[in-house]
Design an enzyme around this catalytic site. Sequence first.
Site, PDB file in Angstrom:
ATOM      1  N   CYS A 157      44.477  31.769  29.711  1.00 22.45           N
ATOM      2  CA  CYS A 157      44.115  31.632  31.013  1.00 22.45           C
ATOM      3  C   CYS A 157      43.120  30.349  31.260  1.00 22.45           C
ATOM      4  O   CYS A 157      43.930  28.823  31.048  1.00 22.45           O
ATOM      5  CB  CYS A 157      43.347  33.523  31.430  1.00 22.45           C
ATOM      6  SG  CYS A 157      43.647  33.307  33.233  1.00 22.45           S
ATOM      7  N   LYS A 174      44.247  33.529  46.416  1.00 23.40           N
ATOM      8  CA  LYS A 174      44.182  34.730  44.632  1.00 23.40           C
ATOM      9  C   LYS A 174      45.784  35.224  44.689  1.00 23.40           C
ATOM     10  O   LYS A 174      46.458  35.149  44.868  1.00 23.40           O
ATOM     11  CB  LYS A 174      43.496  35.090  44.504  1.00 23.40           C
ATOM     12  CG  LYS A 174      43.346  35.999  43.168  1.00 23.40           C
ATOM     13  CD  LYS A 174      41.713  36.028  43.150  1.00 23.40           C
ATOM     14  CE  LYS A 174      41.869  37.157  41.363  1.00 23.40           C
ATOM     15  NZ  LYS A 174      40.184  38.799  41.273  1.00 23.40           N
ATOM     16  N   SER A 191      45.895  37.419  37.655  1.00 22.10           N
ATOM     17  CA  SER A 191      44.774  37.329  38.151  1.00 22.10           C
ATOM     18  C   SER A 191      43.632  35.758  38.238  1.00 22.10           C
ATOM     19  O   SER A 191      43.255  35.784  36.850  1.00 22.10           O
ATOM     20  CB  SER A 191      43.371  38.212  37.464  1.00 22.10           C
ATOM     21  OG  SER A 191      42.685  39.094  38.418  1.00 22.10           O
ATOM     22  N   HIS A 206      48.127  37.620  32.388  1.00 22.17           N
ATOM     23  CA  HIS A 206      47.621  37.698  31.764  1.00 22.17           C
ATOM     24  C   HIS A 206      48.333  39.855  31.120  1.00 22.17           C
ATOM     25  O   HIS A 206      48.399  41.142  30.645  1.00 22.17           O
ATOM     26  CB  HIS A 206      46.280  39.091  32.146  1.00 22.17           C
ATOM     27  CG  HIS A 206      45.273  37.975  32.476  1.00 22.17           C
ATOM     28  ND1 HIS A 206      44.131  37.780  31.251  1.00 22.17           N
ATOM     29  CD2 HIS A 206      45.118  37.386  33.252  1.00 22.17           C
ATOM     30  CE1 HIS A 206      43.366  36.258  32.085  1.00 22.17           C
ATOM     31  NE2 HIS A 206      43.977  36.111  33.686  1.00 22.17           N
ATOM     32  N   GLU A 224      48.114  40.694  27.897  1.00 18.92           N
ATOM     33  CA  GLU A 224      47.039  41.675  27.454  1.00 18.92           C
ATOM     34  C   GLU A 224      45.642  42.805  28.468  1.00 18.92           C
ATOM     35  O   GLU A 224      45.204  44.219  27.842  1.00 18.92           O
ATOM     36  CB  GLU A 224      45.426  41.011  26.717  1.00 18.92           C
ATOM     37  CG  GLU A 224      44.761  40.090  27.924  1.00 18.92           C
ATOM     38  CD  GLU A 224      44.661  39.738  28.379  1.00 18.92           C
ATOM     39  OE1 GLU A 224      44.494  39.062  29.132  1.00 18.92           O
ATOM     40  OE2 GLU A 224      46.139  39.173  27.922  1.00 18.92           O
ATOM     41  N   ARG A 228      36.477  47.087  42.255  1.00 19.57           N
ATOM     42  CA  ARG A 228      35.027  46.357  42.433  1.00 19.57           C
ATOM     43  C   ARG A 228      35.045  45.215  43.139  1.00 19.57           C
ATOM     44  O   ARG A 228      33.193  45.041  44.010  1.00 19.57           O
ATOM     45  CB  ARG A 228      35.058  45.236  40.791  1.00 19.57           C
ATOM     46  CG  ARG A 228      33.898  44.053  40.619  1.00 19.57           C
ATOM     47  CD  ARG A 228      34.029  43.470  39.973  1.00 19.57           C
ATOM     48  NE  ARG A 228      35.435  42.326  40.333  1.00 19.57           N
ATOM     49  CZ  ARG A 228      35.944  41.074  39.644  1.00 19.57           C
ATOM     50  NH1 ARG A 228      35.789  41.802  38.486  1.00 19.57           N
ATOM     51  NH2 ARG A 228      36.621  41.000  40.180  1.00 19.57           N
TER      52      ARG A 228
END
Length: 316
Positions: free
Chosen positions: A142, A163, A192, A234, A236, A248
């Site tokens: 990223c 986004k 993300s 991502h 991972e 969040r």
Amino acid sequence: MPITLPRDLPAYNVLGSEGVMVMSDADATRQDIRALRIGLLNLMPMKITTETQFARLIGATPLQIDLTLIRMTEHKSRHTAPEHMESFYRTFQEVKDQKFDGLIITGSPIEHLPFEEVTYWDELREIMDWTQTNVHSTFGVCWGGMAMAWHFHKVHKHILPQKHFGCFRVQNEDPSSPYLRGFSDDCVIPVSRWTEVRRDEVEAAGMRVLLGSEETGPCLIEDKAHRAIHIFNHFEYDSDTLQKEYERDVANGTPINVPGNYYPDDDPSRAPVNHWRSHAHLLYGNWINEIYQTTPFDMSLIGTHRQVLGGPTEQL
């Protein structure tokens, strides 16, 4: 073969409970074997979560891995206990005279900043140059991959109008690549980010897109000239990582869309389904295998020869 971790590192028990083979430092020293030495330059704020995610993937191969956790020298983590950082991490200045078979440079939630305004940019530039003499293969993730593309090729990081957030399907654009052995024609991966690199600039710089999407742009690229691959999404991530990010932002009152193609029927009240785990293990296993096939047995030779991954060695 297992991944070597300190016995009191939180990831040791987490991965052991998942069936990942882990070995303590003391046990590893009794084996007469050349382990692959992999560094993790962890730029993410939640250090323990990130180190566990990457250790899970690189520890799933048949090879013994010696993982070294690395941090920026002057930057202090605000989200991880100082005792953890002191016990398990080494600063770049402490390891800069050492050689590594592989190095992962993680992302960082600072993508809105110009690279030159990042407080640790000067040291990161030193690290990226250091990879050319002390690291056999580098994996930028990223923001870490965008930083390397900017540093070596001046490939821009472009701000997105909205986004990219959710799970997106990407196409396998180079099935013959050793990094994509076993990959399907397409696969799903969590995304993300507020920024992107653009295909035309990546290709103009001499790099190749291995996984890509019309919707979210390049996903995985190869930079043969610098013995590196970079992924901007991502693999991972844990099954609930996007959920935690979403919750969040909702709690903070930050405008955010429900992550797309993540919850069943896009319903946040239902548990997300992990559609990327197998390809995550494939990619990182292929990277580790490619390192194993091409890295010098004598680690002192790393950086003293020009090794094209998957190709012949040339003495400098």
